[in-house]
Design a protein around this motif. Structure first.
Motif, PDB file in Angstrom:
ATOM      1  N   THR A   4       0.848  -1.320  -0.086  1.00  0.00           N
ATOM      2  CA  THR A   4       0.139   0.048  -0.004  1.00  0.00           C
ATOM      3  C   THR A   4       0.722   1.282  -0.053  1.00  0.00           C
ATOM      4  N   LYS A   5       2.082   1.464   0.651  1.00  0.00           N
ATOM      5  CA  LYS A   5       2.892   2.646   0.620  1.00  0.00           C
ATOM      6  C   LYS A   5       3.845   2.489  -0.372  1.00  0.00           C
ATOM      7  N   ILE A   6       3.868   1.630  -1.231  1.00  0.00           N
ATOM      8  CA  ILE A   6       4.783   1.283  -2.145  1.00  0.00           C
ATOM      9  C   ILE A   6       4.624   1.916  -3.509  1.00  0.00           C
ATOM     10  N   LEU A   7       5.022   2.934  -4.242  1.00  0.00           N
ATOM     11  CA  LEU A   7       4.527   3.604  -5.309  1.00  0.00           C
ATOM     12  C   LEU A   7       5.304   3.545  -6.411  1.00  0.00           C
ATOM     13  N   SER A   8       4.785   3.463  -7.497  1.00  0.00           N
ATOM     14  CA  SER A   8       5.154   3.973  -8.748  1.00  0.00           C
ATOM     15  C   SER A   8       5.084   5.378  -9.253  1.00  0.00           C
ATOM     16  N   VAL A   9       6.213   6.164  -9.534  1.00  0.00           N
ATOM     17  CA  VAL A   9       5.745   7.446  -9.856  1.00  0.00           C
ATOM     18  C   VAL A   9       6.044   7.718 -11.366  1.00  0.00           C
ATOM     19  N   SER A  10       5.081   8.205 -12.061  1.00  0.00           N
ATOM     20  CA  SER A  10       5.493   8.442 -13.528  1.00  0.00           C
ATOM     21  C   SER A  10       6.433   9.387 -13.781  1.00  0.00           C
ATOM     22  N   GLY A  11       7.465   8.987 -14.761  1.00  0.00           N
ATOM     23  CA  GLY A  11       8.517   9.973 -14.992  1.00  0.00           C
ATOM     24  C   GLY A  11       9.682   9.859 -14.041  1.00  0.00           C
ATOM     25  N   ARG A  64      -0.094  -8.174  -5.848  1.00  0.00           N
ATOM     26  CA  ARG A  64       0.203  -8.755  -4.622  1.00  0.00           C
ATOM     27  C   ARG A  64       0.106 -10.318  -4.637  1.00  0.00           C
ATOM     28  N   GLU A  65      -1.013 -10.963  -5.203  1.00  0.00           N
ATOM     29  CA  GLU A  65      -1.042 -12.550  -5.545  1.00  0.00           C
ATOM     30  C   GLU A  65      -0.254 -13.011  -6.505  1.00  0.00           C
ATOM     31  N   VAL A  66       0.178 -12.253  -7.509  1.00  0.00           N
ATOM     32  CA  VAL A  66       1.065 -12.604  -8.379  1.00  0.00           C
ATOM     33  C   VAL A  66       2.490 -12.501  -7.775  1.00  0.00           C
ATOM     34  N   PHE A  67       2.913 -11.583  -7.013  1.00  0.00           N
ATOM     35  CA  PHE A  67       4.124 -11.757  -6.278  1.00  0.00           C
ATOM     36  C   PHE A  67       4.083 -12.861  -5.255  1.00  0.00           C
ATOM     37  N   GLU A  68       3.170 -13.273  -4.739  1.00  0.00           N
ATOM     38  CA  GLU A  68       2.972 -14.505  -3.902  1.00  0.00           C
ATOM     39  C   GLU A  68       3.318 -15.733  -4.714  1.00  0.00           C
ATOM     40  N   LYS A  69       2.523 -15.806  -5.755  1.00  0.00           N
ATOM     41  CA  LYS A  69       2.829 -17.004  -6.717  1.00  0.00           C
ATOM     42  C   LYS A  69       4.172 -16.953  -7.084  1.00  0.00           C
ATOM     43  N   MET A  70       4.743 -15.767  -7.403  1.00  0.00           N
ATOM     44  CA  MET A  70       6.258 -15.539  -7.901  1.00  0.00           C
ATOM     45  C   MET A  70       7.200 -16.388  -6.805  1.00  0.00           C
ATOM     46  N   LEU A  71       6.777 -16.114  -5.524  1.00  0.00           N
ATOM     47  CA  LEU A  71       7.674 -16.309  -4.498  1.00  0.00           C
ATOM     48  C   LEU A  71       7.715 -17.957  -4.398  1.00  0.00           C
ATOM     49  N   LYS A  72       6.693 -18.379  -4.645  1.00  0.00           N
ATOM     50  CA  LYS A  72       6.735 -20.003  -4.413  1.00  0.00           C
ATOM     51  C   LYS A  72       7.257 -20.865  -5.707  1.00  0.00           C
ATOM     52  N   ASP A 121      14.969  -8.679  -3.889  1.00  0.00           N
ATOM     53  CA  ASP A 121      16.360  -8.442  -3.464  1.00  0.00           C
ATOM     54  C   ASP A 121      16.590  -7.559  -2.194  1.00  0.00           C
ATOM     55  N   ARG A 122      15.405  -6.444  -1.825  1.00  0.00           N
ATOM     56  CA  ARG A 122      15.367  -5.879  -0.773  1.00  0.00           C
ATOM     57  C   ARG A 122      14.512  -6.376   0.450  1.00  0.00           C
ATOM     58  N   LYS A 123      14.279  -7.670   0.220  1.00  0.00           N
ATOM     59  CA  LYS A 123      13.655  -8.384   1.387  1.00  0.00           C
ATOM     60  C   LYS A 123      12.149  -7.767   1.715  1.00  0.00           C
ATOM     61  N   LEU A 124      11.548  -7.172   0.638  1.00  0.00           N
ATOM     62  CA  LEU A 124      10.244  -6.371   1.019  1.00  0.00           C
ATOM     63  C   LEU A 124       9.117  -7.303   0.584  1.00  0.00           C
ATOM     64  N   LEU A 125       9.215  -8.250  -0.018  1.00  0.00           N
ATOM     65  CA  LEU A 125       8.310  -9.464  -0.519  1.00  0.00           C
ATOM     66  C   LEU A 125       8.278 -10.348   0.603  1.00  0.00           C
ATOM     67  N   THR A 126       7.037 -10.764   1.261  1.00  0.00           N
ATOM     68  CA  THR A 126       6.986 -11.934   2.203  1.00  0.00           C
ATOM     69  C   THR A 126       5.982 -12.732   1.933  1.00  0.00           C
ATOM     70  N   ALA A 127       6.058 -14.344   1.792  1.00  0.00           N
ATOM     71  CA  ALA A 127       4.664 -14.726   1.796  1.00  0.00           C
ATOM     72  C   ALA A 127       3.409 -14.429   2.917  1.00  0.00           C
ATOM     73  N   SER A 128       2.221 -14.766   2.513  1.00  0.00           N
ATOM     74  CA  SER A 128       1.070 -14.286   3.261  1.00  0.00           C
ATOM     75  C   SER A 128       1.072 -15.139   4.572  1.00  0.00           C
ATOM     76  N   SER A 129       1.388 -16.567   4.473  1.00  0.00           N
ATOM     77  CA  SER A 129       1.696 -17.400   5.514  1.00  0.00           C
ATOM     78  C   SER A 129       2.692 -16.825   6.607  1.00  0.00           C
ATOM     79  N   GLU A 130       3.697 -16.145   6.378  1.00  0.00           N
ATOM     80  CA  GLU A 130       4.695 -15.764   6.981  1.00  0.00           C
ATOM     81  C   GLU A 130       4.113 -14.668   7.959  1.00  0.00           C
ATOM     82  N   GLU A 131       3.312 -13.722   6.982  1.00  0.00           N
ATOM     83  CA  GLU A 131       2.622 -12.638   7.663  1.00  0.00           C
ATOM     84  C   GLU A 131       1.803 -12.961   8.824  1.00  0.00           C
TER      85      GLU A 131
END
Length: 133
Positions: A4-11, A64-72, A121-131
Motif C-alpha cells: 500500500t505504501k510502495i508507489l510507482s511515480v510516472s517519470g 500482490r497475489e502474482v508476487f506471492e505466486k512468484m515467491l513459490k 532483493d531488498r527483502k520487501l516481499l514475504t509470503a502471506s503465511s509468514e505474515e
C-alpha cells in the motif's frame, strides 16, 4: 506483504515509499537511497502497487497475489526484464496461465518482473503465511 505504501511515480525510475501527502502532491522516499522529495500531482502520477492488477480471461488478479505466486516458484525460473519477449511470455504464462494475452503486453511483464526482483532483493516481499504467523 504490504504494497500500500510502495508507489510507482510516472517519470521517475524505480519504486518509492510514501512518507506524507499534501494537497498538491506527495512526499516520497527512494527505497534505495532513502532520499525524500516532494512530487507535485500536477506533474506526476502516482500508482500504489496495491492497486495494480493483471488481466485474466475471467477477471483480474491483484499484483500482490502474482508476487506471492512468484515467491513459490524456483527463483531461477523467474526471468530478468532483459530476456527475450518469448522467454518473458513463457515465464508469465507459467505464473498466470490464464492471463489475457490481448490486454497484457510485454512491457507490462517487464515492469512486473523488474519490480519483483527489485522488491525481493531488498527483502520487501514475504509470503502471506509468514505474515499471519
Amino acid at each position: 506483504m504490504d504494497l500500500t505504501k510502495i508507489l510507482s511515480v510516472s517519470g521517475l525510475p524505480g519504486l518509492f515509499t510514501m512518507k506524507g501527502n499534501r494537497s498538491n502532491g506527495l512526499i516520497v522516499e527512494d527505497i534505495d537511497s532513502g532520499k525524500g522529495r516532494f512530487c507535485s500531482s500536477r506533474r506526476y502520477q502516482f500508482t500504489p502497487l496495491e492497486s495494480i492488477a493483471i488481466y485474466t480471461t475471467d477477471d483480474t488478479i491483484p499484483l500482490r497475489e502474482v508476487f506471492e505466486k512468484m515467491l513459490k516458484i524456483d527463483p531461477n525460473k523467474i526471468p530478468t526484464p532483459d530476456k527475450s519477449d518469448d522467454e518473458l511470455k513463457a515465464a508469465f504464462k507459467n505464473i498466470i496461465p490464464d492471463y489475457d494475452e490481448d490486454r497484457v503486453y510485454v512491457r507490462d511483464m517487464k515492469k512486473m518482473f523488474r519490480w519483483y526482483h527489485f522488491l525481493n532483493d531488498r527483502k520487501l516481499l514475504t509470503a502471506s503465511s509468514e505474515e499471519e504467523e
